[in-house]
Design a protein around this motif. Structure first.
Motif, PDB file in Angstrom:
ATOM      1  N   LYS A 284      46.289 -20.368  26.198  1.00 38.34           N
ATOM      2  CA  LYS A 284      45.302 -20.281  27.274  1.00 38.34           C
ATOM      3  C   LYS A 284      43.960 -19.783  26.731  1.00 38.34           C
ATOM      4  N   GLU A 285      44.019 -18.803  25.859  1.00 35.47           N
ATOM      5  CA  GLU A 285      42.785 -18.260  25.299  1.00 35.47           C
ATOM      6  C   GLU A 285      42.004 -19.340  24.558  1.00 35.47           C
TER       7      GLU A 285
ATOM      8  N   ARG B 126      42.104 -22.593  25.009  1.00 40.82           N
ATOM      9  CA  ARG B 126      41.556 -23.565  25.967  1.00 40.82           C
ATOM     10  C   ARG B 126      40.349 -23.003  26.702  1.00 40.82           C
ATOM     11  N   ILE B 127      40.453 -21.727  27.108  1.00 42.29           N
ATOM     12  CA  ILE B 127      39.361 -21.089  27.852  1.00 42.29           C
ATOM     13  C   ILE B 127      38.093 -21.012  27.003  1.00 42.29           C
ATOM     14  N   ILE B 128      38.225 -20.547  25.771  1.00 45.19           N
ATOM     15  CA  ILE B 128      37.052 -20.414  24.896  1.00 45.19           C
ATOM     16  C   ILE B 128      36.432 -21.780  24.628  1.00 45.19           C
ATOM     17  N   ALA B 129      37.284 -22.778  24.402  1.00 46.14           N
ATOM     18  CA  ALA B 129      36.775 -24.131  24.139  1.00 46.14           C
ATOM     19  C   ALA B 129      36.003 -24.668  25.342  1.00 46.14           C
ATOM     20  N   ARG B 130      36.520 -24.459  26.545  1.00 50.70           N
ATOM     21  CA  ARG B 130      35.847 -24.950  27.741  1.00 50.70           C
ATOM     22  C   ARG B 130      34.539 -24.196  27.999  1.00 50.70           C
ATOM     23  N   ILE B 131      34.543 -22.880  27.765  1.00 54.28           N
ATOM     24  CA  ILE B 131      33.307 -22.110  27.955  1.00 54.28           C
ATOM     25  C   ILE B 131      32.213 -22.654  27.032  1.00 54.28           C
ATOM     26  N   LYS B 132      32.579 -22.909  25.779  1.00 55.33           N
ATOM     27  CA  LYS B 132      31.591 -23.423  24.823  1.00 55.33           C
ATOM     28  C   LYS B 132      31.100 -24.811  25.226  1.00 55.33           C
ATOM     29  N   GLU B 133      32.036 -25.648  25.683  1.00 55.22           N
ATOM     30  CA  GLU B 133      31.684 -27.026  26.004  1.00 55.22           C
ATOM     31  C   GLU B 133      30.918 -27.136  27.321  1.00 55.22           C
ATOM     32  N   GLU B 134      31.360 -26.413  28.354  1.00 52.77           N
ATOM     33  CA  GLU B 134      30.815 -26.594  29.692  1.00 52.77           C
ATOM     34  C   GLU B 134      29.631 -25.685  30.012  1.00 52.77           C
ATOM     35  N   LEU B 135      29.557 -24.515  29.358  1.00 59.09           N
ATOM     36  CA  LEU B 135      28.506 -23.556  29.690  1.00 59.09           C
ATOM     37  C   LEU B 135      27.459 -23.410  28.595  1.00 59.09           C
TER      38      LEU B 135
END
Length: 448
Positions: free
Chosen positions: A360-361, A363-372
């Motif tokens: 989960k960690e 995936r979360i970090i990857a999405r934060i970098k990609e989306e934000l």
């Protein structure tokens, strides 16, 4: 009418149950009794509920479970023998467990039914013992009592329609003994509350019958203003508000399950925490409102096992929906947040380490970098939260100054601080290995 709930340490063995019976006889207004499963008799002992969980886990893994079952049977056999009452309950437990395992229910429902066996059996034992003493008493199954809950195994929520049924308990003349920890869905399935849910049952029943008082008997004389394993002989708290108790429970006080007071709070019923081993002690009373005090701080609580996800981006405050998008990423991973301290260009999200797996960690970090598209994103581990709690703190000068000086005195660096959103607490984030010295310094500052 009073509702009295007795926790696991209060019903751990025959000697404790004799004390419980004396407490019930001592006040004729104690008409409704809620009980937990037998807890630990000594420090290295195992709670009956833990034995039943181990039994279920062994069964689901297709491993032998007879040893755990026999240990549960021996615990109850010891109690019934010493109380000189029928040991029929031993046969009922054995048959009941076999029936649960042989049923067509899902594994989740089977586990709920197994976990509830401790409370259910103890309630039957206590009612039989009270009858042997010549008292008019009866065991009442939660379904008969009207405890109707949502169909969510392991995490039941009381349904509003229950209270109308529970109120009818006022019409009964005898002492009613109800097992805590579980209720029944509208389809008739046994569903448990979350762990520690016997406190929830007691609070629900007290609200349902509109009790004068909800007494919660445990193994301490009162709530202490700080963890007594950290500070020797801390001061006792004689009165608390619901809000204060909720904050303290959340941040590590183990006296109450932190959802337990909600029904009593909504019904405005006073709650008194008392000691089964010292029932005439004053205890701690929990109420809706209390008179202002010169020192508004009532307690200091601490808990470890937190992680901070730190996100920084220049001009974050001008980017519409940034916080919502960040929290949505956590929501998509079924993770709830605890706190979100923020600045104009950065935000931290505090979550419990236990809910964040390695997968989960990532995936979360990857999405934060990609989306934000942040400038910085990092994870800080091994955090502890310390809560300084008390109603009226927001209108008292100098409390934050005192607190920060206490941390300075203990030579502890404050990683984060949050107060603005709460009238009743200040939250400090520090490294987990500095908890004890921080709590001691805060205790000296506010209570000595």
């Amino acid at each position: 009418m009073k509702v009295a709930k007795f926790g696991g340490s209060s019903v751990a063995n025959a000697e404790q149950l004799q004390k419980v019976a004396n407490i019930i006889q001592d006040d004729k207004d104690r008409k409704v009794i809620v009980v937990s499963a037998p807890g630990k008799r000594f420090s290295d002992d195992v709670k009956v509920t833990d034995l039943l969980i181990a039994l279920g886990e062994a069964y689901f893994k297709k491993q032998p479970y007879e040893e755990e079952l026999q240990t549960v049977l021996n615990r109850f056999q010891e109690i019934t023998s010493e109380l000189k009452i029928s040991d029929q309950i031993i046969h009922d437990i054995k048959d009941g467990v076999q029936g649960i395992l042989a049923s067509n229910d899902s594994d989740a429902l089977k586990m709920d039914a197994l976990k509830a066996t401790g409370e259910d059996s103890l309630a039957k034992v206590l009612s039989a013992y009270l009858q042997s003493l010549g008292l008019e008493a009866t065991y009442l199954n939660p379904q008969e009592a009207g405890i109707i809950v949502s169909d969510t195994p392991g995490s039941a929520q009381i349904l509003e329609e229950s209270y109308e049924y529970i109120y009818k308990l006022r019409d009964r003349n005898e002492i009613v003994v109800i097992p805590g920890f579980f209720g029944y869905s509208t389809s008739g399935k046994l569903i448990t509350f979350s762990r520690g849910g016997s406190d929830i049952t007691g609070s629900i029943v007290a609200a349902g019958v509109k009790a004068e008082l909800y007494e919660n008997f445990t193994d301490v004389d009162s709530v202490y203003c700080v963890n007594p394993t950290i500070v020797e002989n801390p001061k006792e708290i004689t009165s608390l508000t619901y809000k204060e108790m909720r904050e303290l429970s959340y941040a590590g006080f183990s006296v109450f399950h932190d959802e337990a007071l909600i029904p009593a709070f909504k019904a405005d019923i006073p709650v008194c925490i008392k000691n089964t081993n010292n029932p005439r002690g004053m205890g701690t009373i929990i109420v809706s409102k209390k008179e202002p005090q010169p020192n508004p701080v009532v307690g200091i609580a601490s808990d470890t096992g937190f992680i901070s996800i730190y996100v920084s981006k220049y001009l974050m405050n001008r980017e519409l929906g940034f916080g919502r998008k960040l929290l949505t990423i956590l929501e998509d991973e079924d993770i709830s947040f605890e706190h979100t301290p923020s600045g104009i260009d950065d935000i931290s999200v505090i979550i419990r380490e236990s809910v964040l797996t390695k997968e989960k960690e990532e995936r979360i970090i990857a999405r934060i970098k990609e989306e934000l598209d942040p400038d910085t994103v990092s994870v800080e581990r091994d955090l502890a939260l310390i809560m300084v709690v008390g109603e009226g703190m927001d209108s008292t000068l100098g409390l934050a100054d005192k607190a920060t000086h206490a941390f300075n005195k203990a030579q502890v660096n404050i990683e984060m601080m949050n107060q603005g959103s709460s009238e009743v607490s200040m939250m400090f984030g520090i490294k987990a290995d500095k908890v004890n010295e921080s709590v001691k310094a805060l205790y000296e500052t506010f209570f000595e």
